[in-house]
Scaffold this active site. Structure first.
Site, PDB file in Angstrom:
ATOM      1  CE  LYS A 110      -0.422  -0.710   4.992  1.00 49.02           C
ATOM      2  NZ  LYS A 110      -1.588  -0.798   6.291  1.00 49.02           N
ATOM      3  NE  ARG A 145      -3.093 -18.096  10.177  1.00 51.71           N
ATOM      4  CZ  ARG A 145      -4.596 -18.500  10.352  1.00 51.71           C
ATOM      5  NH1 ARG A 145      -5.661 -17.965  10.563  1.00 51.71           N
ATOM      6  NH2 ARG A 145      -4.624 -19.831  10.585  1.00 51.71           N
ATOM      7  CB  ILE A 146       1.697 -11.563   5.176  1.00 51.71           C
ATOM      8  CG1 ILE A 146       1.495 -12.356   4.188  1.00 51.71           C
ATOM      9  CG2 ILE A 146       2.613 -11.887   5.300  1.00 51.71           C
ATOM     10  CD1 ILE A 146       2.068 -13.009   2.091  1.00 51.71           C
ATOM     11  CB  CYS A 148      -4.957 -11.605   7.695  1.00 55.39           C
ATOM     12  SG  CYS A 148      -4.484 -13.455   6.054  1.00 55.39           S
ATOM     13  N   GLY A 149      -3.651  -9.360   9.256  1.00 50.30           N
ATOM     14  CA  GLY A 149      -4.073  -8.661  11.269  1.00 50.30           C
ATOM     15  C   GLY A 149      -4.257  -7.270  10.678  1.00 50.30           C
ATOM     16  CG  ASP A 151      -2.234  -3.840   6.478  1.00 46.83           C
ATOM     17  OD1 ASP A 151      -2.545  -3.393   6.289  1.00 46.83           O
ATOM     18  OD2 ASP A 151      -1.422  -4.425   5.475  1.00 46.83           O
ATOM     19  CG  LEU A 178       1.373 -14.226  18.367  1.00 50.87           C
ATOM     20  CD1 LEU A 178       1.244 -12.809  19.023  1.00 50.87           C
ATOM     21  CD2 LEU A 178       2.566 -14.962  19.131  1.00 50.87           C
TER      22      LEU A 178
END
Length: 178
Positions: A110, A145-146, A148-149, A151, A178
């Protein structure tokens, strides 16, 4: 043709969660065989506990703000903000730091820290990372988890992108939660 499937790791137990071949689901591989064939492994634990020779990856914005989430930890552990900015990588690319025996991949998904990535920008960044890995003989990448947090992308969609893109590449990706 290489098969790619997800393996969930909890402690020393591994469980197949999906497969591209029905016969594969019924075969009982040893844990090492399962992870070697998998290509992508999901593991519960701290991303930064991965072996120090594995490369790391996470998502950031072009402005390299890294003020929230796991990006703050990457900034503290690896520094290099000016080095990243000087690379001038745009959305859909990957900025790279070399630290000791591994690369740290900054997937630029982004323009500004407050924007949200798209699946297209993530896919392009992952493709750029894959190209760098192949050119530099990188075989292992650990990542959260790219996308997916903070973002807000869907892990189901992101995991499919990873599977499609890295299938048969010889690159093993360990995804930590985690």
């Amino acid at each position: 043709m290489s098969l790619l499937r997800f393996v969930t790791v909890e402690g020393n137990k591994r469980r197949k969660t999906s497969s591209t071949n029905e016969d594969d689901v019924n075969n009982e591989d040893s844990p090492l065989e399962a992870s070697a064939k998998a290509g992508i492994i999901e593991k519960k634990g701290d991303l930064f506990s991965c072996p120090e020779n594995e490369s790391l990856a996470h998502c950031i914005s072009e402005d390299c703000a890294m003020g929230k989430g796991i990006a703050v930890i990457f900034k503290k552990k690896f520094g290099g903000i000016q080095e990243l900015k000087s690379q001038g990588v745009k959305t859909g690319g990957v900025a790279v730091l070399k630290r000791k025996d591994r690369f740290i991949y900054y997937l630029i998904t982004k323009v500004r820290y407050f924007n949200k990535p798209t699946y297209d920008s993530l896919t392009k960044s992952l493709h750029a990372m894959k190209t760098h890995c192949q050119q530099n003989n990188v075989k292992h990448i650990s990542m959260p988890r790219i996308g997916c947090g903070l973002d807000g992308l869907s892990w189901d969609k992101v995991s499919k992108i990873l599977t499609d893109l890295f299938s048969g590449s010889g690159i093993t990706i360990t995804v930590y939660t985690l």
